[in-house]
Motif scaffolding. Structure first.
Motif, PDB file in Angstrom:
ATOM      1  N   ILE A  70       0.854  -1.186   0.000  1.00  0.00           N
ATOM      2  CA  ILE A  70       0.000   0.000   0.000  1.00  0.00           C
ATOM      3  C   ILE A  70       0.890   1.236   0.000  1.00  0.00           C
ATOM      4  O   ILE A  70       1.871   1.302   0.738  1.00  0.00           O
ATOM      5  N   GLN A  71       0.548   2.203  -0.832  1.00  0.00           N
ATOM      6  CA  GLN A  71       1.269   3.471  -0.883  1.00  0.00           C
ATOM      7  C   GLN A  71       0.388   4.592  -0.328  1.00  0.00           C
ATOM      8  O   GLN A  71      -0.837   4.500  -0.373  1.00  0.00           O
ATOM      9  N   ASN A  72       1.032   5.618   0.165  1.00  0.00           N
ATOM     10  CA  ASN A  72       0.330   6.773   0.721  1.00  0.00           C
ATOM     11  C   ASN A  72       0.777   8.010  -0.049  1.00  0.00           C
ATOM     12  O   ASN A  72       1.942   8.384   0.006  1.00  0.00           O
ATOM     13  N   LEU A  73      -0.144   8.613  -0.789  1.00  0.00           N
ATOM     14  CA  LEU A  73       0.119   9.862  -1.493  1.00  0.00           C
ATOM     15  C   LEU A  73      -0.575  10.981  -0.721  1.00  0.00           C
ATOM     16  O   LEU A  73      -1.767  10.891  -0.444  1.00  0.00           O
ATOM     17  N   ALA A  74       0.152  12.015  -0.362  1.00  0.00           N
ATOM     18  CA  ALA A  74      -0.427  13.129   0.396  1.00  0.00           C
ATOM     19  C   ALA A  74      -0.611  14.325  -0.530  1.00  0.00           C
ATOM     20  O   ALA A  74       0.337  14.774  -1.166  1.00  0.00           O
ATOM     21  N   LEU A  75      -1.827  14.817  -0.600  1.00  0.00           N
ATOM     22  CA  LEU A  75      -2.151  16.017  -1.373  1.00  0.00           C
ATOM     23  C   LEU A  75      -2.508  17.094  -0.363  1.00  0.00           C
ATOM     24  O   LEU A  75      -3.571  17.048   0.256  1.00  0.00           O
ATOM     25  N   GLN A  76      -1.612  18.055  -0.168  1.00  0.00           N
ATOM     26  CA  GLN A  76      -1.762  19.038   0.897  1.00  0.00           C
ATOM     27  C   GLN A  76      -1.748  20.449   0.329  1.00  0.00           C
ATOM     28  O   GLN A  76      -1.037  20.730  -0.629  1.00  0.00           O
ATOM     29  N   GLY A  77      -2.511  21.328   0.936  1.00  0.00           N
ATOM     30  CA  GLY A  77      -2.502  22.732   0.551  1.00  0.00           C
ATOM     31  C   GLY A  77      -3.888  23.275   0.300  1.00  0.00           C
ATOM     32  O   GLY A  77      -4.865  22.526   0.209  1.00  0.00           O
ATOM     33  N   PRO A  78      -4.010  24.586   0.193  1.00  0.00           N
ATOM     34  CA  PRO A  78      -5.321  25.234   0.112  1.00  0.00           C
ATOM     35  C   PRO A  78      -6.141  24.866  -1.127  1.00  0.00           C
ATOM     36  O   PRO A  78      -7.355  25.019  -1.123  1.00  0.00           O
ATOM     37  N   LYS A  79      -5.508  24.352  -2.176  1.00  0.00           N
ATOM     38  CA  LYS A  79      -6.250  23.997  -3.393  1.00  0.00           C
ATOM     39  C   LYS A  79      -6.447  22.489  -3.539  1.00  0.00           C
ATOM     40  O   LYS A  79      -6.913  22.014  -4.574  1.00  0.00           O
ATOM     41  N   SER A  80      -6.105  21.724  -2.498  1.00  0.00           N
ATOM     42  CA  SER A  80      -6.183  20.264  -2.588  1.00  0.00           C
ATOM     43  C   SER A  80      -7.596  19.769  -2.866  1.00  0.00           C
ATOM     44  O   SER A  80      -7.792  18.840  -3.656  1.00  0.00           O
ATOM     45  N   ARG A  81      -8.585  20.394  -2.257  1.00  0.00           N
ATOM     46  CA  ARG A  81      -9.978  19.971  -2.486  1.00  0.00           C
ATOM     47  C   ARG A  81     -10.391  20.213  -3.935  1.00  0.00           C
ATOM     48  O   ARG A  81     -11.043  19.369  -4.559  1.00  0.00           O
ATOM     49  N   ASP A  82      -9.988  21.343  -4.489  1.00  0.00           N
ATOM     50  CA  ASP A  82     -10.325  21.657  -5.882  1.00  0.00           C
ATOM     51  C   ASP A  82      -9.683  20.661  -6.844  1.00  0.00           C
ATOM     52  O   ASP A  82     -10.303  20.255  -7.835  1.00  0.00           O
ATOM     53  N   ILE A  83      -8.467  20.248  -6.546  1.00  0.00           N
ATOM     54  CA  ILE A  83      -7.775  19.287  -7.405  1.00  0.00           C
ATOM     55  C   ILE A  83      -8.473  17.934  -7.351  1.00  0.00           C
ATOM     56  O   ILE A  83      -8.694  17.293  -8.385  1.00  0.00           O
ATOM     57  N   LEU A  84      -8.856  17.497  -6.160  1.00  0.00           N
ATOM     58  CA  LEU A  84      -9.518  16.199  -6.021  1.00  0.00           C
ATOM     59  C   LEU A  84     -10.850  16.160  -6.761  1.00  0.00           C
ATOM     60  O   LEU A  84     -11.233  15.113  -7.297  1.00  0.00           O
ATOM     61  N   PRO A 142       5.487  18.635  -6.657  1.00  0.00           N
ATOM     62  CA  PRO A 142       5.853  17.599  -5.679  1.00  0.00           C
ATOM     63  C   PRO A 142       6.559  18.223  -4.486  1.00  0.00           C
ATOM     64  O   PRO A 142       7.271  19.223  -4.625  1.00  0.00           O
ATOM     65  N   MET A 143       6.367  17.635  -3.324  1.00  0.00           N
ATOM     66  CA  MET A 143       6.978  18.145  -2.097  1.00  0.00           C
ATOM     67  C   MET A 143       7.843  17.050  -1.495  1.00  0.00           C
ATOM     68  O   MET A 143       7.378  15.923  -1.309  1.00  0.00           O
ATOM     69  N   GLY A 144       9.071  17.345  -1.192  1.00  0.00           N
ATOM     70  CA  GLY A 144       9.973  16.373  -0.596  1.00  0.00           C
ATOM     71  C   GLY A 144       9.906  16.365   0.914  1.00  0.00           C
ATOM     72  O   GLY A 144       9.160  17.127   1.540  1.00  0.00           O
ATOM     73  N   GLY A 145      10.702  15.484   1.487  1.00  0.00           N
ATOM     74  CA  GLY A 145      10.699  15.300   2.935  1.00  0.00           C
ATOM     75  C   GLY A 145      11.115  16.531   3.718  1.00  0.00           C
ATOM     76  O   GLY A 145      10.583  16.807   4.797  1.00  0.00           O
ATOM     77  N   HIS A 146      12.052  17.320   3.189  1.00  0.00           N
ATOM     78  CA  HIS A 146      12.502  18.521   3.910  1.00  0.00           C
ATOM     79  C   HIS A 146      11.393  19.572   3.968  1.00  0.00           C
ATOM     80  O   HIS A 146      11.214  20.255   4.981  1.00  0.00           O
ATOM     81  N   ALA A 147      10.635  19.717   2.878  1.00  0.00           N
ATOM     82  CA  ALA A 147       9.518  20.670   2.873  1.00  0.00           C
ATOM     83  C   ALA A 147       8.442  20.223   3.854  1.00  0.00           C
ATOM     84  O   ALA A 147       7.879  21.033   4.594  1.00  0.00           O
ATOM     85  N   LEU A 148       8.164  18.919   3.863  1.00  0.00           N
ATOM     86  CA  LEU A 148       7.184  18.381   4.814  1.00  0.00           C
ATOM     87  C   LEU A 148       7.630  18.656   6.242  1.00  0.00           C
ATOM     88  O   LEU A 148       6.834  19.062   7.089  1.00  0.00           O
ATOM     89  N   GLU A 149       8.911  18.459   6.500  1.00  0.00           N
ATOM     90  CA  GLU A 149       9.444  18.693   7.848  1.00  0.00           C
ATOM     91  C   GLU A 149       9.262  20.143   8.271  1.00  0.00           C
ATOM     92  O   GLU A 149       8.881  20.435   9.409  1.00  0.00           O
ATOM     93  N   MET A 150       9.515  21.086   7.366  1.00  0.00           N
ATOM     94  CA  MET A 150       9.348  22.503   7.697  1.00  0.00           C
ATOM     95  C   MET A 150       7.879  22.820   8.006  1.00  0.00           C
ATOM     96  O   MET A 150       7.580  23.516   8.977  1.00  0.00           O
ATOM     97  N   LEU A 151       6.963  22.318   7.180  1.00  0.00           N
ATOM     98  CA  LEU A 151       5.542  22.569   7.417  1.00  0.00           C
ATOM     99  C   LEU A 151       5.086  21.947   8.730  1.00  0.00           C
ATOM    100  O   LEU A 151       4.317  22.547   9.482  1.00  0.00           O
TER     101      LEU A 151
END
Length: 202
Positions: A70-84, A142-151
């Motif tokens: 199983i893979q986990n894709l994270a779609l995060q941010g203010p426009k995530s709902r619009d994209i989905l 795409p967002m990498g691990g360092h960006a996720l860590e900062m957020l």
């Protein structure tokens, strides 16, 4: 937390503690069916711990590890709902009723509006590509691990090994909101009750 109070198709943040009340692992527990749960955690040691507890208490349960299935894709941010909205079809299908299946949940580790998509490894690239295509007009990157860590840090979301260590209990680590002292019995309850009335550190 009390899994019995979790409704089907819902999830919540939860902790695994030892007898001292120290946090062994944290994650999100989902109730898929009446007697089927998914535990998305930080370490596979959680599964070993759950197996040990099931054996020690003679429980009729199976603890399975899906590993890389199983893979986990994270779609995060203010426009995530619009994209989905552009790619989703009913619950758990990409584009149409014959599209790849996935589990969509309103979770994430960024402090932003966002979603996590759990899918079969064989479908992960197809779903990723669909997300990237649908999100291109919205500026999705795409967002990498360092960006996720900062957020995560900016949002005040803590993890073991960074903001607190293995000797820190659930209350000391700021995760007391995920401790249900109304629950009759759980590992670490006695220590957490004692420490909560006389905290050793903050």
């Amino acid at each position: 937390r009390n899994a019995a109070q979790l409704s089907q198709h819902r999830g919540f943040y939860a902790l695994v503690c030892d007898a001292r009340g120290a946090v062994l692992d944290d994650g999100t527990r989902f109730r898929l069916e009446d007697t089927a749960f998914r535990w998305c955690c930080g370490s596979e040691n959680s599964g070993l711990h759950l197996r040990e507890q099931a054996a020690a208490h003679g429980l009729n349960v199976r603890v399975l590890s899906y590993g890389d299935k199983i893979q986990n894709l994270a779609l995060q941010g203010p426009k995530s709902r619009d994209i989905l909205r552009k790619i989703g079809f009913t619950i758990a299908r990409l584009h149409d009723r014959d599209g790849p299946m996935f589990m969509l949940c309103r979770t994430g580790f960024t402090g932003e509006l966002g979603y996590e998509i759990f899918c079969d490894s064989a479908d992960a690239v197809t779903i990723w590509d669909a997300l990237m295509e649908a999100g291109a007009p919205e500026g999705l990157v795409p967002m990498g691990g360092h960006a996720l860590e900062m957020l995560r840090i900016e949002a005040g979301l803590m993890i073991s090994g960074a903001e607190f260590g293995p000797e820190t209990d659930a209350f000391e680590s700021g995760l007391g909101f995920a401790v249900d002292l109304k629950k009759d019995n759980f590992i670490g309850r006695t220590a957490l009750e004692r420490n909560n009335t006389a905290p050793r550190r903050k």
